[in-house]
Design a protein around this motif. Structure first.
Motif, PDB file in Angstrom:
ATOM      1  N   SER A 142      43.934 -38.733   2.566  1.00  0.00           N
ATOM      2  CA  SER A 142      44.096 -37.283   2.607  1.00  0.00           C
ATOM      3  C   SER A 142      45.341 -36.910   1.816  1.00  0.00           C
ATOM      4  CB  SER A 142      44.237 -36.797   4.056  1.00  0.00           C
ATOM      5  OG  SER A 142      44.610 -35.433   4.090  1.00  0.00           O
ATOM      6  N   ARG A 169      48.493 -34.943   1.142  1.00  0.00           N
ATOM      7  CA  ARG A 169      49.408 -34.294   2.076  1.00  0.00           C
ATOM      8  C   ARG A 169      49.785 -32.881   1.623  1.00  0.00           C
ATOM      9  NH1 ARG A 169      53.999 -38.667   3.545  1.00  0.00           N
ATOM     10  NH2 ARG A 169      55.026 -36.672   4.007  1.00  0.00           N
ATOM     11  N   ALA A 170      50.097 -32.049   2.592  1.00  0.00           N
ATOM     12  CA  ALA A 170      50.477 -30.660   2.289  1.00  0.00           C
ATOM     13  C   ALA A 170      51.797 -30.588   1.533  1.00  0.00           C
ATOM     14  CB  ALA A 170      50.562 -29.851   3.581  1.00  0.00           C
ATOM     15  N   ASP A 171      52.684 -31.576   1.764  1.00  0.00           N
ATOM     16  CA  ASP A 171      53.981 -31.556   1.078  1.00  0.00           C
ATOM     17  C   ASP A 171      53.939 -32.293  -0.257  1.00  0.00           C
ATOM     18  OD1 ASP A 171      53.645 -34.067   2.133  1.00  0.00           O
ATOM     19  OD2 ASP A 171      55.672 -34.236   2.972  1.00  0.00           O
ATOM     20  N   SER A 172      52.755 -32.702  -0.678  1.00  0.00           N
ATOM     21  CA  SER A 172      52.589 -33.318  -1.998  1.00  0.00           C
ATOM     22  C   SER A 172      52.581 -32.240  -3.077  1.00  0.00           C
ATOM     23  CB  SER A 172      51.266 -34.083  -2.049  1.00  0.00           C
ATOM     24  OG  SER A 172      50.931 -34.445  -3.380  1.00  0.00           O
ATOM     25  N   HIS A 185      40.914 -28.892  -4.750  1.00  0.00           N
ATOM     26  CA  HIS A 185      41.495 -27.840  -5.584  1.00  0.00           C
ATOM     27  C   HIS A 185      42.062 -28.404  -6.893  1.00  0.00           C
ATOM     28  CE1 HIS A 185      44.641 -29.495  -3.045  1.00  0.00           C
ATOM     29  NE2 HIS A 185      45.561 -29.031  -3.873  1.00  0.00           N
ATOM     30  N   ASP A 213      48.048 -39.645   2.832  1.00  0.00           N
ATOM     31  CA  ASP A 213      47.993 -40.353   4.109  1.00  0.00           C
ATOM     32  C   ASP A 213      46.688 -41.144   4.169  1.00  0.00           C
ATOM     33  OD1 ASP A 213      50.414 -39.452   5.211  1.00  0.00           O
ATOM     34  OD2 ASP A 213      49.477 -37.553   5.833  1.00  0.00           O
ATOM     35  N   ASP A 242      40.936 -33.534   0.801  1.00  0.00           N
ATOM     36  CA  ASP A 242      41.912 -32.434   0.768  1.00  0.00           C
ATOM     37  C   ASP A 242      42.527 -32.282  -0.619  1.00  0.00           C
ATOM     38  OD1 ASP A 242      41.639 -31.896   3.593  1.00  0.00           O
ATOM     39  OD2 ASP A 242      42.783 -33.733   3.934  1.00  0.00           O
ATOM     40  N   GLN A 250      50.860 -30.050  -5.686  1.00  0.00           N
ATOM     41  CA  GLN A 250      49.481 -29.591  -5.603  1.00  0.00           C
ATOM     42  C   GLN A 250      48.820 -29.465  -6.975  1.00  0.00           C
ATOM     43  OE1 GLN A 250      47.874 -29.252  -2.519  1.00  0.00           O
ATOM     44  NE2 GLN A 250      49.775 -30.301  -1.940  1.00  0.00           N
TER      45      GLN A 250
END
Length: 421
Positions: A144, A146-149, A96, A129, A93, A151
């Motif tokens: 993975s 995290r989305a709140d990391s 990008h 995670d 994840d 970017q």
């Protein structure tokens, strides 16, 4: 879990530290050489600390130690090196953050889907995670992002790896000892950066001369003192010869070469130097067509297609004469084509007789620095008798259709880079 600190003796007071993380077996095998390496770091004005890492240490626990060392009030570390078998974070994840790695994430092919990256250790703002440890390669740990990391990657520390392997007829601990001795020896000479080589291989930047036209100017801006030197920067192009790898190997073995920047395509064990040369006349076109068909027919046979059927297919589909393929599977024909292909590219096994002397090598190619593998070509530059002591290489795909004055030295901070030194 056990992590022990062995602070090296500093010659003068230092305000910043440098951590040398080494697995316990490598430490036992190379304690003397590591101490000399630490002393060479001290002479550069940093306080080195040797940190022995036991097999039960995970990336999470190691990251916590790094964070503590980076945020302490007294002599915080500014960077680190991972020596030997230190856990490798495999990031999911996070594609990008790379320049060109775009693979469908597949839980059945975790290693192929993940990015090997030490940004896990040197960019402490990123959040992950834990997923699992690889059952076949226990050094690999999957995480993975995290989305709140954050970017994007903005490391506050710098890092590198000295991950040796069995090569040159020596085991990995012999190679590690010899490398540590070499890097101390090369650093002690106090050399100045004054000679550079850059090279463009087949397919790089779609082989557009316009995209490379300003590259030398860019280098002279980065290293302005070279403007006053004669022949300070050398350039080679793969089109200079049908088998340009031999000219490249000759240049790379120059004893005065400070740095080499090699633009080409790559794999974990190969640098792609040449493609088949441009046809100059009808004879060249005919030879290349026959070479192409021989290759395709042999591949089909290897896949279980009967020889007669494979030949008939190409004769029918391309309307070429069958007599072209009468000797396609003869040992002499197979050997001749194999030797030709061997000469086009630089392979891992070439390093048995190839001793690169460029002190720093930047491999602007895909996968040359994939340190999740047991062997990777960036490491082959380091363990031999040449004076190469540092390699910057990609662990996954790298964007190559770009202007040549972009993503140069700064690309070392991109998430998919492995720096070996």
């Amino acid at each position: 879990m056990a992590i022990s600190l062995c602070a090296a003796t500093t010659l003068t007071a230092a305000s910043h530290g440098f951590a040398i993380f080494v697995d316990s077996v490598s430490y036992t095998k190379t304690a003397s050489e590591l101490a000399q390496y630490a002393q060479s770091v001290d002479k550069q004005g940093l306080k080195s600390e040797i940190v022995v890492v036991t097999p039960d240490v995970t990336p999470d626990s190691l990251r916590a130690v790094i964070s503590g060392m980076a945020h302490r009030k007294s002599v915080p570390i500014e960077g680190m090196v991972f020596v030997g078998d230190i856990p490798v974070p495999m990031l999911l994840d996070a594609q990008h953050l790379t320049s060109a790695f775009k693979v469908l994430q597949n839980p059945k092919r975790m290693e192929r889907s993940a990015c090997p990256s030490d940004r896990f250790y040197d960019d402490l703002d990123l959040q992950f995670d834990f997923i699992e440890r690889d059952s076949k390669k226990p050094l690999l740990y999957y995480y993975s992002m995290r989305a709140d990391s954050p970017q994007k990657s903005s490391p506050s520390l710098y890092s590198g790896r000295i991950k040796s392997f069995d090569f040159y007829g020596k085991n990995k601990y012999e190679n590690l000892r010899d490398y540590l001795k070499k890097v101390v020896r090369v650093k002690s000479r106090g050399e100045q950066f004054n000679q550079m080589l850059f090279f463009s291989g087949s397919g790089y930047n779609s082989e557009s001369p316009l995209s490379r036209i300003d590259e030398k100017i860019a280098h002279l801006e980065q290293f302005p003192w070279m403007k006053n030197q004669n022949s300070a920067i050398t350039y080679l192009d793969h089109k200079d010869a049908i088998f340009a790898k031999f000219a490249l190997m000759s240049q790379m073995q120059r004893p005065d070469l400070s740095m080499a920047l090699l633009h080409h395509h790559g794999s974990p064990i190969k640098e792609y130097i040449n493609r088949y040369p441009d046809a100059r006349n009808a004879r060249d076109q005919l030879d290349q067509a026959q070479f192409f068909f021989r290759s395709k027919i042999r591949n089909a046979v290897e896949d279980g297609v009967p020889l007669d059927s494979a030949i008939a297919s190409y004769v029918r589909d391309y309307d070429v004469p069958a007599h072209w393929f009468e000797t396609v599977m003869d040992s002499a024909s197979v050997a001749a084509d194999s030797v030709y292909n061997e000469k086009l590219d630089l392979h891992m096994h070439d390093f048995g007789k190839y001793k690169p002397n460029a002190r720093v090598v930047i491999l602007d190619a895909c996968f040359n620095g994939s340190f999740n593998n047991d062997k990777y070509i960036a490491g082959a530059y380091l363990w031999g008798d040449g004076d190469c002591v540092s390699v910057i290489a990609n662990s996954v795909n790298s964007l190559q259709d770009k202007l040549c004055d972009k993503y140069r030295i700064a690309c070392a901070w991109r998430p998919n880079f492995c720096i070996c030194f």
